[in-house]
Design a protein around this motif. Structure first.
Motif, short mmCIF file in Angstrom:
data_model
loop_
_atom_site.label_atom_id
_atom_site.label_comp_id
_atom_site.label_asym_id
_atom_site.label_seq_id
_atom_site.Cartn_x
_atom_site.Cartn_y
_atom_site.Cartn_z
N VAL A 1 -12.37 4.10 -12.85
CA VAL A 1 -11.85 2.90 -12.20
C VAL A 1 -12.12 1.70 -13.10
CG1 VAL A 1 -11.92 1.45 -10.14
CG2 VAL A 1 -12.35 3.92 -9.95
N THR B 1 0.83 -1.19 0.00
CA THR B 1 0.00 0.00 0.00
C THR B 1 0.87 1.25 0.00
OG1 THR B 1 -0.12 0.08 2.41
CG2 THR B 1 -1.82 -1.19 1.27
N MET C 1 -6.47 1.65 0.55
CA MET C 1 -6.87 0.92 -0.66
C MET C 1 -5.88 1.08 -1.80
SD MET C 1 -9.64 -0.31 0.54
CE MET C 1 -10.68 0.05 1.95
N LEU C 2 -5.14 2.18 -1.81
CA LEU C 2 -4.27 2.48 -2.94
C LEU C 2 -2.92 1.77 -2.80
CD1 LEU C 2 -4.97 6.30 -3.31
CD2 LEU C 2 -6.11 4.39 -4.45
N ALA D 1 -15.71 1.97 -3.21
CA ALA D 1 -15.27 2.75 -4.37
C ALA D 1 -15.20 4.23 -4.03
CB ALA D 1 -16.21 2.51 -5.55
N GLU E 1 -14.65 5.50 -1.04
CA GLU E 1 -13.48 5.68 -0.18
C GLU E 1 -12.19 5.64 -1.00
OE1 GLU E 1 -10.71 5.86 3.02
OE2 GLU E 1 -12.70 6.70 2.61
N THR E 2 -12.14 4.79 -2.01
CA THR E 2 -10.94 4.69 -2.84
C THR E 2 -10.68 5.98 -3.60
OG1 THR E 2 -11.27 2.30 -3.07
CG2 THR E 2 -9.83 3.35 -4.67
N TRP F 1 -9.20 -4.02 -3.74
CA TRP F 1 -10.31 -4.21 -2.81
C TRP F 1 -10.28 -5.63 -2.30
CZ3 TRP F 1 -14.47 -2.02 -6.62
CH2 TRP F 1 -14.36 -0.64 -6.69
N GLN G 1 -9.45 8.67 -1.27
CA GLN G 1 -8.04 8.52 -0.96
C GLN G 1 -7.16 9.04 -2.09
OE1 GLN G 1 -6.92 4.60 0.40
NE2 GLN G 1 -8.49 4.54 1.99
N ALA H 1 -5.02 0.17 -7.15
CA ALA H 1 -5.68 -0.07 -5.87
C ALA H 1 -6.10 -1.52 -5.80
CB ALA H 1 -6.90 0.85 -5.72
#
Length: 330
Positions: free
Chosen positions: A163, A38, A53-54, A91, A93-94, A71, A97, A69
């Motif tokens: 994404v 990460t 997540m990244l 998604a 939250e991603t 999940w 970030q 990223a």
């Protein structure tokens, strides 16, 4: 401008040759092209590494970036919808970030500056959200628009994200935010919330978890009011995901979860999967004041159209946030 990357180089051929000779395992298992990790948790405003997540990023030009990223197949809070689909809020939250990371790593925002989210829009593609036999590996294209600066300092921007999962369009989103210096933030916030000993409202009882699509009462962010389609925001500052670190207001992701739970209850669909989410944040939601959450069903343009719920948050008789959530087609 030179490209910037975040990655970990794999072992050299010479190293892996020696390792293979000394190991009982097949040599192919010792030759990773790249090790995955990460990004630093500080860059995405997370205290727990598990909530990052990244996994990497690269600059393409002054305003375009590509990120990676992952999940997990299961998560303690972003639980699978109906046991089959990744939670759309993971998604959200991603992409949240992504903005924090780029602001610090590429636009030079110092740690300690505050981010005020203004708008968040998200569209997901349910077929691409299906949980597979491995964690979902994602590629994210980011285009920064309306970049605002004061001198050389970033003061805010809007960015759009696409994404993809194994080349398939999975989600698209847009976020706008303002960056606030520590000094300005102290002037904006009520003095009481910055003082030692500040405490939020006592935690109220949750609604039944199954009515808002949850398994555990600890994950419920709504309390009953005795009025139909109206709830009290339940902000548990001990929650390890929604309150990953100490803050003096309700985080935006907690408000998104409140909107999702209110829409779930209004529709009476515990397995509600929001396909489209559009949220505007009007003001900080304070932890020591009641916040009322209302949900109304918006009229359908034609019979059989997907259902849309409008959720609003009201605090101190003032609008705090509003969100529309549109259900995925059955």
């Amino acid at each position: 401008m030179t490209a910037s990357t975040f990655q970990v180089e794999g072992p050299s051929i010479a190293q892996t040759t020696v390792q293979a000779a000394q190991s009982p395992f097949p040599a192919a298992t010792l030759l990773p092209s790249r090790l995955t990790m990460t990004v630093p948790r500080e860059l995405v405003h997370r205290a727990a590494v598990a909530e990052v997540m990244l996994t990497g990023w690269q600059r393409l030009d002054d305003t375009r970036f590509t990120l990676s990223a992952q999940w997990p197949r299961g998560h303690s809070f972003f639980t699978p919808v109906n046991g089959t689909h990744h939670d759309p809020l993971i998604a959200a939250e991603t992409i949240r970030q992504a903005g924090s990371l780029l602001s610090h790593a590429e636009f030079g925002v110092p740690f300690g500056h505050q981010f005020l989210m203004e708008k968040l829009a998200l569209t997901v593609h349910p077929d691409a959200l299906r949980i597979g036999h491995a964690p979902a590996a994602l590629d994210i294209d980011v285009v920064c628009t309306k970049v605002r600066r004061r001198g050389h300092r970033l003061t805010g921007m809007c960015y759009e994200t696409t994404v993809r999962r194994e080349g398939r369009l999975t989600a698209s989103g847009r976020i706008s935010f303002t960056v606030i210096t520590p000094a300005v933030y102290r002037r904006l916030r009520p003095p009481r919330v910055l003082e030692a000993g500040f405490s939020p409202l006592p935690l109220t009882a949750p609604v039944a978890p199954e009515t808002v699509g949850r398994f555990s009462p600890t994950d419920v962010v709504l309390s009953p009011t005795g009025e139909p389609d109206r709830w009290l925001l339940r902000a548990d500052t001990r929650h390890p995901i929604l309150f990953d670190h100490q803050v003096d207001h309700v985080p935006g992701m907690a408000l998104l979860e409140a909107a999702r739970q209110a829409a779930t209850a209004k529709l009476g669909r515990p397995a509600f999967l929001p396909q489209v989410l559009d949220c505007e944040f009007e003001k900080y939601v304070e932890l020591d004041m009641p916040c009322l959450i209302d949900a109304v069903r918006l009229p359908q343009a034609a019979p059989g159209d997907t259902e849309t719920i409008l959720v609003t948050g009201l605090q101190d008789d003032q609008p705090a946030f509003r969100a529309t959530l549109t259900a995925a087609s059955d």
